[in-house]
Design a protein around this motif. Structure first.
Motif, PDB file in Angstrom:
ATOM      1  N   PHE A  91       0.834  -1.207   0.000  1.00  0.00           N
ATOM      2  CA  PHE A  91       0.000   0.000   0.000  1.00  0.00           C
ATOM      3  C   PHE A  91       0.868   1.255   0.000  1.00  0.00           C
ATOM      4  O   PHE A  91       0.564   2.235  -0.693  1.00  0.00           O
ATOM      5  N   SER A 101     -10.484  -2.196   5.093  1.00  0.00           N
ATOM      6  CA  SER A 101     -10.485  -3.438   4.314  1.00  0.00           C
ATOM      7  C   SER A 101      -9.649  -4.535   4.970  1.00  0.00           C
ATOM      8  O   SER A 101      -9.724  -5.695   4.573  1.00  0.00           O
ATOM      9  N   PRO A 150      -8.786   9.616   3.032  1.00  0.00           N
ATOM     10  CA  PRO A 150      -9.891   8.686   2.769  1.00  0.00           C
ATOM     11  C   PRO A 150      -9.426   7.369   2.150  1.00  0.00           C
ATOM     12  O   PRO A 150      -9.929   6.298   2.508  1.00  0.00           O
ATOM     13  N   ILE A 151      -8.457   7.440   1.236  1.00  0.00           N
ATOM     14  CA  ILE A 151      -7.932   6.217   0.628  1.00  0.00           C
ATOM     15  C   ILE A 151      -7.293   5.326   1.689  1.00  0.00           C
ATOM     16  O   ILE A 151      -7.511   4.101   1.726  1.00  0.00           O
ATOM     17  N   THR A 152      -6.512   5.938   2.574  1.00  0.00           N
ATOM     18  CA  THR A 152      -5.858   5.187   3.640  1.00  0.00           C
ATOM     19  C   THR A 152      -6.888   4.609   4.601  1.00  0.00           C
ATOM     20  O   THR A 152      -6.758   3.462   5.058  1.00  0.00           O
ATOM     21  N   LEU A 206       0.898   4.321  -2.649  1.00  0.00           N
ATOM     22  CA  LEU A 206       0.800   5.747  -2.329  1.00  0.00           C
ATOM     23  C   LEU A 206       1.958   6.538  -2.932  1.00  0.00           C
ATOM     24  O   LEU A 206       1.763   7.662  -3.404  1.00  0.00           O
ATOM     25  N   GLY A 237      -7.593  13.568  -0.415  1.00  0.00           N
ATOM     26  CA  GLY A 237      -7.662  12.275  -1.091  1.00  0.00           C
ATOM     27  C   GLY A 237      -6.929  11.164  -0.378  1.00  0.00           C
ATOM     28  O   GLY A 237      -7.446  10.052  -0.234  1.00  0.00           O
ATOM     29  N   ILE A 238      -5.723  11.458   0.120  1.00  0.00           N
ATOM     30  CA  ILE A 238      -4.891  10.415   0.713  1.00  0.00           C
ATOM     31  C   ILE A 238      -5.512   9.828   1.973  1.00  0.00           C
ATOM     32  O   ILE A 238      -5.525   8.603   2.162  1.00  0.00           O
ATOM     33  N   VAL A 294     -10.038   3.786   3.938  1.00  0.00           N
ATOM     34  CA  VAL A 294     -10.714   2.667   3.273  1.00  0.00           C
ATOM     35  C   VAL A 294      -9.830   1.428   3.263  1.00  0.00           C
ATOM     36  O   VAL A 294     -10.290   0.303   3.515  1.00  0.00           O
ATOM     37  N   PHE A 295      -8.538   1.622   2.991  1.00  0.00           N
ATOM     38  CA  PHE A 295      -7.616   0.492   3.000  1.00  0.00           C
ATOM     39  C   PHE A 295      -7.546  -0.140   4.385  1.00  0.00           C
ATOM     40  O   PHE A 295      -7.569  -1.371   4.527  1.00  0.00           O
ATOM     41  N   LEU A 323       1.255   6.832  -6.607  1.00  0.00           N
ATOM     42  CA  LEU A 323       0.119   7.734  -6.807  1.00  0.00           C
ATOM     43  C   LEU A 323       0.550   9.188  -6.665  1.00  0.00           C
ATOM     44  O   LEU A 323       0.129  10.053  -7.438  1.00  0.00           O
TER      45      LEU A 323
END
Length: 201
Positions: A147, A185, A177-179, A151, A174-175, A181-182, A154
């Motif tokens: 991950f 998961s 929320p992406i983190t 990043l 952006g970073i 969500v990851f 990205l």
């Protein structure tokens, strides 16, 4: 202990936990918001300076309010100050833009090196919070290492392919929320490889 006292204790613990989580969020996200607004109104160099000041303030606030400074925010802050300083000194915004690439690449390298040498650094850092089997720690470490690579790549795409304002906005909004969500998961993995206290003993 009466049921009323137990309920009160539980409530106080929950409130304390929520308060600490809120403080951590403000401490970690606050400097990014300062960076975004300063950049929007005054440009990348003023934004970078404001980001550096806000980062130092966030470290002080973390120590005063939480009693500690977490390892990853501390490392990130050092890079903010170094690359922010180079940005202002040389008047070249490439330094602040490549900072996330280098930081994420460093975290990935540390985790991959740990896997290769049998040292699970996530376990060392989070072993008191999460109890997983050795296989669980290895899988979780590998996923986070990959991950961080994602990043880093990205960030390269964003700063090279888009405007400075777009890069700053994505970095701020952006970073995280992406983190998040990851991280969510990975809950299935944590449950699958969770080890109870009795099993550990």
């Amino acid at each position: 202990m009466s049921d009323e006292n137990k309920t009160l204790e539980t409530t106080e613990d929950g409130q304390q936990f929520d308060r600490k989580q809120l403080i951590k969020l403000v401490v970690e996200f606050g400097p990014l918001l300062v960076f975004f607004f300063a950049n929007s109104h005054y440009g990348i160099y003023t934004g970078t300076g404001a980001f550096m000041v806000a980062t130092v303030v966030s470290l002080i606030a973390s120590q005063l309010l939480l009693g500690r400074i977490a390892v990853m925010p501390l490392i990130t802050s050092v890079f903010v100050l170094v690359f922010g300083g180079l940005t202002l000194w040389l008047q070249d915004d490439h330094f602040i833009k490549i900072k996330p690439t280098i930081v994420n690449g460093l975290f990935a390298t540390i985790l991959f090196t740990g896997l290769a040498t049998g040292r699970l650094f996530l376990k060392i850092v989070f072993g008191d919070v999460m109890r997983l089997s050795e296989e669980g720690w290895r899988i979780l470490t590998l996923r986070w290492a990959l991950f961080f690579v994602f990043l880093a790549l990205l960030n390269e795409v964003m700063w090279r392919g888009f405007s400075t304002d777009t890069w700053v906005a994505f970095k701020v909004f952006g970073i995280m929320p992406i983190t998040f969500v990851f991280a969510l998961s990975q809950i299935g993995l944590l449950k699958k490889y969770e080890v109870s206290t009795s099993e550990r003993g």
